[in-house]
Write a protein that holds these residues in place. Structure first.
Motif, PDB file in Angstrom:
ATOM      1  N   TYR A  12      17.136   0.224 -14.623  1.00 18.37           N
ATOM      2  CA  TYR A  12      18.598   0.214 -14.645  1.00 18.37           C
ATOM      3  C   TYR A  12      19.237   0.789 -13.387  1.00 18.37           C
ATOM      4  N   ASN A  13      18.454   1.499 -12.582  1.00 22.28           N
ATOM      5  CA  ASN A  13      19.033   2.087 -11.383  1.00 22.28           C
ATOM      6  C   ASN A  13      18.049   2.012 -10.213  1.00 22.28           C
ATOM      7  N   PRO A  14      17.514   0.809  -9.932  1.00 24.22           N
ATOM      8  CA  PRO A  14      16.518   0.708  -8.863  1.00 24.22           C
ATOM      9  C   PRO A  14      17.154   1.049  -7.520  1.00 24.22           C
ATOM     10  N   ARG A  15      16.424   1.753  -6.672  1.00 21.65           N
ATOM     11  CA  ARG A  15      16.983   2.211  -5.409  1.00 21.65           C
ATOM     12  C   ARG A  15      16.170   1.742  -4.205  1.00 21.65           C
ATOM     13  N   HIS A  16      15.276   0.806  -4.415  1.00 22.83           N
ATOM     14  CA  HIS A  16      14.555   0.214  -3.291  1.00 22.83           C
ATOM     15  C   HIS A  16      14.794  -1.284  -3.369  1.00 22.83           C
ATOM     16  N   GLU A  17      15.004  -1.928  -2.226  1.00 23.29           N
ATOM     17  CA  GLU A  17      15.371  -3.341  -2.254  1.00 23.29           C
ATOM     18  C   GLU A  17      14.266  -4.215  -2.858  1.00 23.29           C
ATOM     19  N   GLY A  63       0.780  -1.235   0.000  1.00 25.49           N
ATOM     20  CA  GLY A  63       0.000   0.000   0.000  1.00 25.49           C
ATOM     21  C   GLY A  63       0.808   1.279   0.000  1.00 25.49           C
ATOM     22  N   LYS A  64       2.118   1.166  -0.202  1.00 22.05           N
ATOM     23  CA  LYS A  64       2.969   2.354  -0.246  1.00 22.05           C
ATOM     24  C   LYS A  64       3.738   2.403  -1.556  1.00 22.05           C
ATOM     25  N   VAL A  65       4.189   3.616  -1.893  1.00 22.04           N
ATOM     26  CA  VAL A  65       5.081   3.744  -3.040  1.00 22.04           C
ATOM     27  C   VAL A  65       6.496   3.476  -2.549  1.00 22.04           C
ATOM     28  N   CYS A  66       7.158   2.428  -3.073  1.00 16.45           N
ATOM     29  CA  CYS A  66       8.545   2.223  -2.680  1.00 16.45           C
ATOM     30  C   CYS A  66       9.423   3.084  -3.549  1.00 16.45           C
ATOM     31  N   GLU A  67       9.001   3.205  -4.802  1.00 16.20           N
ATOM     32  CA  GLU A  67       9.905   3.868  -5.729  1.00 16.20           C
ATOM     33  C   GLU A  67       9.111   4.416  -6.898  1.00 16.20           C
ATOM     34  N   ARG A  68       9.575   5.523  -7.421  1.00 12.32           N
ATOM     35  CA  ARG A  68       8.897   6.147  -8.551  1.00 12.32           C
ATOM     36  C   ARG A  68       9.956   6.735  -9.457  1.00 12.32           C
ATOM     37  N   GLY A  69       9.839   6.498 -10.740  1.00 16.20           N
ATOM     38  CA  GLY A  69      10.841   7.042 -11.652  1.00 16.20           C
ATOM     39  C   GLY A  69      10.528   6.686 -13.089  1.00 16.20           C
ATOM     40  N   THR A  70      11.383   7.115 -14.019  1.00 14.87           N
ATOM     41  CA  THR A  70      11.190   6.745 -15.416  1.00 14.87           C
ATOM     42  C   THR A  70      11.500   5.256 -15.564  1.00 14.87           C
ATOM     43  N   ALA A  71      11.101   4.685 -16.696  1.00 17.23           N
ATOM     44  CA  ALA A  71      11.355   3.273 -16.935  1.00 17.23           C
ATOM     45  C   ALA A  71      12.853   2.981 -16.815  1.00 17.23           C
ATOM     46  N   ASP A  72      13.687   3.823 -17.381  1.00 15.95           N
ATOM     47  CA  ASP A  72      15.134   3.594 -17.313  1.00 15.95           C
ATOM     48  C   ASP A  72      15.638   3.582 -15.876  1.00 15.95           C
ATOM     49  N   GLU A  73      15.142   4.526 -15.076  1.00 22.36           N
ATOM     50  CA  GLU A  73      15.599   4.577 -13.684  1.00 22.36           C
ATOM     51  C   GLU A  73      15.172   3.345 -12.908  1.00 22.36           C
ATOM     52  N   ILE A  74      13.924   2.940 -13.092  1.00 21.21           N
ATOM     53  CA  ILE A  74      13.408   1.783 -12.353  1.00 21.21           C
ATOM     54  C   ILE A  74      14.133   0.503 -12.776  1.00 21.21           C
TER      55      ILE A  74
END
Ligand SMILES: Nc1ncnc2c1ncn2[C@@H]1O[C@H](COP(=O)(O)OP(=O)(O)OP(=O)(O)O)[C@@H](O)[C@H]1O
Ligand SMILES: Nc1ncnc2c1ncn2[C@@H]1O[C@H](COP(=O)(O)OP(=O)(O)O)[C@@H](O)[C@H]1O
Ligand code: SF4
Ligand code: SF4
Ligand SMILES: [Mg+2]
Ligand SMILES: [Mg+2]
Lengths: 321, 336
Positions: free
Chosen positions: B246-251, B233-244
């Motif tokens: 190629y550079n994910p920042r949530h485990e 029920g929470k947003v862990c991460e939000r970003g462009t497709a490339d960021e999500i």
């Protein structure tokens, strides 16, 4: 028995269903129409194609859960018939798609896994039965304490494991896996795929792996067969089918895989097919793919192409390609 | 044109009040959606994707309630609309399509009568104009033999065709936003490709915004400008497709992306996410993913991670980023 014989050898298998249309009209639905393939010991053959093309029916007919209309199934060098199918039941098992409906929610896990043990009298006493159930649960990554709980208390991924444990109970040498991970989330799907692979390495089981997720199929399979309207249109090594599909239907199928990779998605050229799959009741004359094929010529309407050898273990059914 | 985003969801909370207790399905999500953009929402089953959309549409079941937050459409709070305003809003500004088209289609009426009804409610056209519009909509969504289809019942159509009829109904009043909840999950890849292609071309042609809810990372990578990854029920991460990708920042995002089979890695083992989803009746005090996370730290169990800007188009809510930043700043301290 020599070891280079295939474990499963399916020859020109057909499954026709009679269907009523209107009052007097009886039609024949050719769900599987002349399918042949082999599966080696410990091998996985992937089976892909649109829904309704006959994948499940191939799996069920092969196991004689449906009486074949025509064709032969050989298992380990022996012809499987209606009379002797009992001898093969132990060796050939099935795991179903839907972990929610394929298990009876009122049965405990040990009832579910124990049932095939009971049927085939595979234990000498109660303790042996309980030990075997505990062993099977551990094998599929569940806990032996789960044995006395009810199926409805488990998540989708856990239920799928219960289904696999049940299939494994009788030490099969071959399992038909009919969309075993399609209903699961990707992270859970990965667990089940790994379980299948570990079991294959450990126990040498062969799989017919039916799924519509081509990424999962190519991961699991050594070879892939592509079906369209009851027929295999292309079969060959998994990597070749994925990287260089020859049949126009395989080409569009592979090009339609949504790539979980933005860079690949940007450079991908999707071949979008026109129209829907024709009803197997009103099969087009000639090549079954003709009505949606962008290469179709007059010749394609005249005769149905049969599977021909294209070298390197690949067979394709197309007049042109 | 003003600079106000078309849709702003702010700190949205939604709960269901069940016999077992309060099921906290959505726990403070925020996002903006601009005109003509495609926003993807991914996450595992039960992570609150659908409930968050139902909350925006205000079509929750009786037991469900938005307990906190705002849904601003062109700056106006939709949650404060009267039922009449809401009905007008749903028909003309925002529409929704579902995984199972039969949730929208009535089996006892023809496709034509349902499509005409959808057009009639939201416009003041004459009978002839309505009929013409119905035909036009079916053509727009690529249904073959549209005249014949108008006279048919939903069960006489294939799955892909029903999906298209539902899209036609949703688009009949030219909404600004289309919410698509797993629109292609039940379809074959080739039909899925047709529907995705259709949605993209309509989005370009009509300039509408799309919220695409799915658990298929392939679909997300294919068509989204921006992606939200949800967990419990929470947003862990939000970003462009490339960021999500190629550079994910949530485990959790990292685990999700690791777990997909890839064409190049055929012989490698897949890497699943261990453990089971969190119980929404008993949410932990800290990060909801902590019990499944290999990197969990002490603070993860105690305190919820705040959303942190990785860059101006990328947000992640994971303590690991704070740690990384702290380590970085340690390095920057003057040498004593
Ligand atoms: N009517 C309801 N009553 C009680 N709980 C509900 C209700 N609807 C949804 N929930 C719960 O809210 C949570 C979020 O559900 P939601 O449908 O948004 O998940 P989702 O992310 O869309 O999952 P899926 O991928 O399976 O569609 C789940 O735990 C679900 O069980
Ligand atoms: N028991 C049956 N009686 C009549 N038709 C059937 C039966 N089982 C399957 N079919 C039909 O046979 C075709 C192939 O079905 P199936 O093997 O289930 O396809 P798939 O598994 O590829 O989706 C479909 O047209 C289906 O409707
Ligand atoms: S035989 Fe003709 S219609 Fe069939 S796939 Fe080949 S080119 Fe297309
Ligand atoms: S906040 Fe902590 S527990 Fe949560 S994902 Fe990040 S590292 Fe893992
Ligand atoms: Mg099937
Ligand atoms: Mg949902």
């Amino acid at each position: 028995m020599s070891d280079n014989k295939p474990l499963v050898d399916v020859r020109d298998l057909k499954q026709y269903f009679p269907v009523k249309s209107g009052l007097l009209n009886k039609l024949t639905l050719k769900a599987v129409d002349g399918v042949s393939f082999t599966i080696d010991k410990g091998e996985t053959l992937g089976l892909v194609g649109e829904s309704g093309c006959g994948k499940t029916t191939v799996g069920r007919t092969l196991l004689h859960l449906y009486k074949p209309t025509a064709g032969e199934v050989w298992f380990d060098g022996k012809l499987v018939t209606d009379k002797n199918i009992g001898e093969f039941r132990k060796d050939m098992q099935i795991v179903f798609q839907d972990p929610y409906s394929s298990l009876n929610p009122r049965m405990t896990v040990s009832d579910i896994i124990g049932e095939p043990l009971d049927i085939h009298h595979l234990y000498a006493n109660k303790k042996e039965r309980a030990d075997r159930i505990a062993e099977l649960l551990t094998l599929v990554g569940l806990n032996s304490e789960h044995a006395n709980r009810y199926a409805h208390e488990f998540s989708g991924g856990q239920r799928q494991r219960i289904g696999i444990a049940r299939a494994l109970a009788v030490n099969p040498r071959f399992i038909v896996c009919d969309e075993p991970v399609s209903a699961l989330d990707v992270s859970i799907q990965a667990q089940i795929v790994n379980t299948f692979e570990e079991l294959q390495q450990k126990l040498g089981i062969a799989y017919l792996f039916i799924a519509h997720d081509l990424l999962v199929v190519q991961h699991m399979s050594r070879r892939i067969a592509v079906m369209y309207l009851g027929k295999i249109v292309e079969i060959g090594p998994a990597a070749d089918i994925i990287n260089n599909p020859i049949h126009p239907y395989s080409q569009s199928l592979i090009s339609a895989i949504p790539m979980p990779d933005p860079e690949a998605a940007r450079h991908k050229h999707r071949i979008v097919l026109e129209g829907d799959v024709p009803s197997p009741l009103h099969m087009p004359k000639g090549c079954p793919f003709r009505t949606r094929c962008r290469y179709a010529t007059d010749a394609c309407a005249e005769s149905c192409p049969s599977l021909t050898d294209r070298g390197e273990g690949r067979q394709v059914a197309c007049h042109l390609m | 044109m003003s600079n106000v985003p078309l849709l702003q969801v702010r700190n949205l909370h939604t709960s269901f009040y069940t016999d077992a207790g309060e099921v906290r399905a959505v726990n403070g999500i925020s996002y903006n959606l601009d005109r003509g953009k495609v926003l993807g929402i991914v996450g595992e089953s039960g992570s609150g994707k659908s409930v968050s959309a139902y909350s925006v549409m205000r079509i929750l079941t009786d037991t469900g309630r938005v307990t906190e937050g705002q849904v601003l459409f062109n700056g106006e709070d939709v949650l404060k609309y009267t039922p009449q305003q809401m009905q007008a809003f749903r028909g003309s500004r925002i529409s929704m399509i579902f995984q199972d088209p039969m949730t929208c289609l009535n089996p006892v009426f023809t496709v034509g009568s349902q499509l005409r009804e959808a057009i009639r409610i939201h416009t003041d056209r004459t009978k002839e104009q309505i009929q013409a519009r119905a035909l036009e909509m079916l053509q727009l969504v690529g249904v073959n033999e549209p005249e014949k289809r108008l006279k048919q019942y939903p069960h006489e159509l294939s799955g892909g065709m029903r999906q298209r009829v539902m899209i036609a109904m949703a688009l009949a009043c030219e909404p600004d936003i289309l919410i698509a909840d797993e629109p292609t999950t039940a379809l074959d890849v080739t039909i899925q490709a047709q529907i995705l292609e259709l949605m993209q071309s309509l989005q370009k042609k009509l300039g509408m915004a799309i919220i695409m809810i799915t658990h298929d990372l392939g679909v997300i990578a294919d068509i989204c400008d921006e992606i939200i990854v949800m967990y419990a029920g929470k947003v862990c991460e939000r970003g462009t497709a490339d960021e999500i990708f190629y550079n994910p920042r949530h485990e959790y995002t990292k685990g999700l992306i690791r777990s997909i089979p890839r064409i190049t890695e055929r012989h490698e083992k897949l890497i699943p996410i261990a453990g089971t989803p969190v119980d929404l009746l008993n949410l932990p005090a800290g990060c909801a993913f902590a019990s499944r996370c290999d990197c969990a730290m002490k603070i993860c169990l105690k305190e919820q991670p705040q959303e942190i800007w990785v860059n101006d188009s990328h947000i992640a809510a994971c303590w690991n980023n704070v740690k990384r930043m702290a380590e970085a700043s340690e390095e920057m301290r003057p040498y004593e």
